[in-house]
Design a protein around this motif. Structure first.
Motif, short mmCIF file in Angstrom:
data_model
loop_
_atom_site.label_atom_id
_atom_site.label_comp_id
_atom_site.label_asym_id
_atom_site.label_seq_id
_atom_site.Cartn_x
_atom_site.Cartn_y
_atom_site.Cartn_z
N ILE A 67 0.85 -1.19 0.00
CA ILE A 67 0.00 0.00 0.00
C ILE A 67 0.89 1.24 0.00
CG2 ILE A 67 -1.69 1.34 1.34
CD1 ILE A 67 -2.82 -1.24 0.13
N PHE A 68 0.51 2.24 -0.79
CA PHE A 68 1.25 3.50 -0.77
C PHE A 68 0.27 4.64 -1.00
CE2 PHE A 68 1.06 2.40 -5.22
CZ PHE A 68 0.91 3.61 -5.87
N PHE A 69 0.70 5.85 -0.67
CA PHE A 69 -0.06 7.05 -0.90
C PHE A 69 0.80 7.99 -1.74
CE2 PHE A 69 -1.60 5.28 3.06
CZ PHE A 69 -2.97 5.34 2.91
N SER A 70 0.17 8.63 -2.71
CA SER A 70 0.93 9.57 -3.54
C SER A 70 0.02 10.72 -3.96
CB SER A 70 1.48 8.87 -4.79
OG SER A 70 0.43 8.45 -5.63
N GLY A 71 0.65 11.81 -4.36
CA GLY A 71 -0.11 12.92 -4.90
C GLY A 71 -0.67 12.54 -6.26
N ASN A 72 -1.81 13.11 -6.61
CA ASN A 72 -2.45 12.79 -7.89
C ASN A 72 -3.09 14.06 -8.42
OD1 ASN A 72 -4.11 11.94 -9.99
ND2 ASN A 72 -4.66 10.03 -8.98
N GLU A 73 -2.52 14.61 -9.47
CA GLU A 73 -3.03 15.87 -10.01
C GLU A 73 -4.47 15.74 -10.50
OE1 GLU A 73 -1.59 15.99 -14.59
OE2 GLU A 73 -0.05 16.37 -13.10
N LYS A 74 -4.92 14.54 -10.85
CA LYS A 74 -6.29 14.35 -11.33
C LYS A 74 -7.31 14.50 -10.21
CE LYS A 74 -4.82 11.43 -15.09
NZ LYS A 74 -4.73 10.10 -15.63
N LEU A 75 -6.86 14.40 -8.96
CA LEU A 75 -7.75 14.55 -7.82
C LEU A 75 -7.63 15.92 -7.15
CD1 LEU A 75 -7.21 11.04 -6.17
CD2 LEU A 75 -9.05 11.75 -7.72
N ALA A 76 -6.87 16.81 -7.77
CA ALA A 76 -6.63 18.13 -7.18
C ALA A 76 -7.93 18.92 -7.02
CB ALA A 76 -5.66 18.92 -8.04
N ARG A 77 -8.10 19.53 -5.85
CA ARG A 77 -9.27 20.35 -5.57
C ARG A 77 -9.06 21.80 -5.99
NH1 ARG A 77 -9.54 18.69 0.60
NH2 ARG A 77 -7.37 19.18 0.22
N ASP A 78 -7.79 22.18 -6.23
CA ASP A 78 -7.49 23.54 -6.65
C ASP A 78 -6.16 23.53 -7.41
OD1 ASP A 78 -5.32 23.69 -4.74
OD2 ASP A 78 -6.80 24.21 -3.20
N SER A 79 -5.75 24.68 -7.93
CA SER A 79 -4.54 24.74 -8.76
C SER A 79 -3.29 24.40 -7.95
CB SER A 79 -4.40 26.11 -9.42
OG SER A 79 -4.29 27.12 -8.43
N ASN A 80 -3.27 24.72 -6.67
CA ASN A 80 -2.11 24.41 -5.84
C ASN A 80 -1.92 22.89 -5.70
OD1 ASN A 80 0.10 25.19 -4.12
ND2 ASN A 80 -1.15 24.44 -2.43
N GLU A 81 -3.01 22.15 -5.54
CA GLU A 81 -2.92 20.70 -5.37
C GLU A 81 -2.51 19.98 -6.65
OE1 GLU A 81 -6.37 19.00 -3.56
OE2 GLU A 81 -6.09 20.11 -1.70
N ARG A 82 -2.53 20.65 -7.78
CA ARG A 82 -2.09 20.02 -9.03
C ARG A 82 -0.63 19.61 -8.95
NH1 ARG A 82 -2.30 23.58 -13.60
NH2 ARG A 82 -1.31 21.84 -14.62
N TYR A 83 0.11 20.21 -8.04
CA TYR A 83 1.55 19.97 -7.97
C TYR A 83 1.94 19.08 -6.80
CZ TYR A 83 1.22 23.55 -11.43
OH TYR A 83 0.88 24.24 -12.56
N THR A 84 1.02 18.26 -6.33
CA THR A 84 1.34 17.34 -5.24
C THR A 84 1.85 15.99 -5.76
OG1 THR A 84 -0.95 16.55 -5.11
CG2 THR A 84 -0.32 18.38 -3.64
N ASN A 85 2.10 15.89 -7.05
CA ASN A 85 2.60 14.62 -7.61
C ASN A 85 4.01 14.29 -7.11
OD1 ASN A 85 3.44 16.85 -9.16
ND2 ASN A 85 3.95 15.55 -10.87
N GLY A 86 4.67 15.20 -6.42
CA GLY A 86 5.98 14.93 -5.85
C GLY A 86 5.92 14.27 -4.49
N PHE A 87 4.71 13.94 -4.04
CA PHE A 87 4.52 13.34 -2.72
C PHE A 87 4.41 11.81 -2.83
CE2 PHE A 87 1.70 11.46 0.39
CZ PHE A 87 2.33 11.83 1.56
N LEU A 88 5.08 11.11 -1.92
CA LEU A 88 5.00 9.65 -1.87
C LEU A 88 5.19 9.20 -0.42
CD1 LEU A 88 4.91 6.94 -3.47
CD2 LEU A 88 7.40 7.08 -3.59
N TYR A 89 4.34 8.28 0.02
CA TYR A 89 4.45 7.71 1.36
C TYR A 89 4.26 6.21 1.23
CZ TYR A 89 3.27 6.71 6.27
OH TYR A 89 3.23 6.20 7.54
N LEU A 90 5.26 5.44 1.66
CA LEU A 90 5.21 3.99 1.54
C LEU A 90 6.19 3.33 2.48
CD1 LEU A 90 7.04 2.93 -1.75
CD2 LEU A 90 7.44 5.06 -0.56
N ARG A 91 6.10 2.02 2.56
CA ARG A 91 7.05 1.27 3.37
C ARG A 91 8.38 1.22 2.62
NH1 ARG A 91 5.73 -4.08 5.45
NH2 ARG A 91 6.26 -4.63 3.33
#
Length: 124
Positions: free
Chosen positions: A83-107
């Motif tokens: 299981i992992f979590f990552s940013g996804n520009e397709k789920l962005a609620r605003d223009s700022n969240e479009r750039y969360t694709n640099g986020f990753l959380y995993l084991r």
């Protein structure tokens, strides 16, 4: 960095300075800065793989330097094998969240099981 240091679940921060013109320095017991010398071009996947290899904990949370993190993020995002979590520009609620694709959380184990980032990719 302020929100990272304030987050009680974060006990290790790895910063890779990829041959910046102005050497990055930061003093805090949670922070380790590793400088890579002699690089003339940014190589995202190599830098990210290097930073992951320098971690010592069982989970990796990769954040871009301009990200903030809430104190309750880790308690509300439980990891299990595969299981992992990552940013996804397709789920962005605003223009700022479009750039969360640099986020990753995993084991950490899962990151290295898939051999990290593909170093043949040389762009963002």
């Amino acid at each position: 960095m302020e929100t990272w240091l304030a987050c009680p679940s974060i006990d290790e921060i790895i910063v890779v300075d990829w041959s910046s013109d102005d050497k990055f320095e930061f003093q805090d017991k949670k922070v380790s800065v590793f400088r890579v010398e002699g690089q003339t071009r940014w190589h995202l996947s190599k830098a990210f793989n290097l930073s992951a290899s320098l971690t010592s904990k069982d989970k990796i949370c990769k954040l871009d330097c301009d990200y903030k993190i809430s104190k309750d993020f880790f308690s509300s995002h439980n990891l299990s094998e595969g299981i992992f979590f990552s940013g996804n520009e397709k789920l962005a609620r605003d223009s700022n969240e479009r750039y969360t694709n640099g986020f990753l959380y995993l084991r950490r184990e899962d990151f290295f099981r898939v051999n990290g980032y593909n170093e043949h990719i040389k762009s963002y």
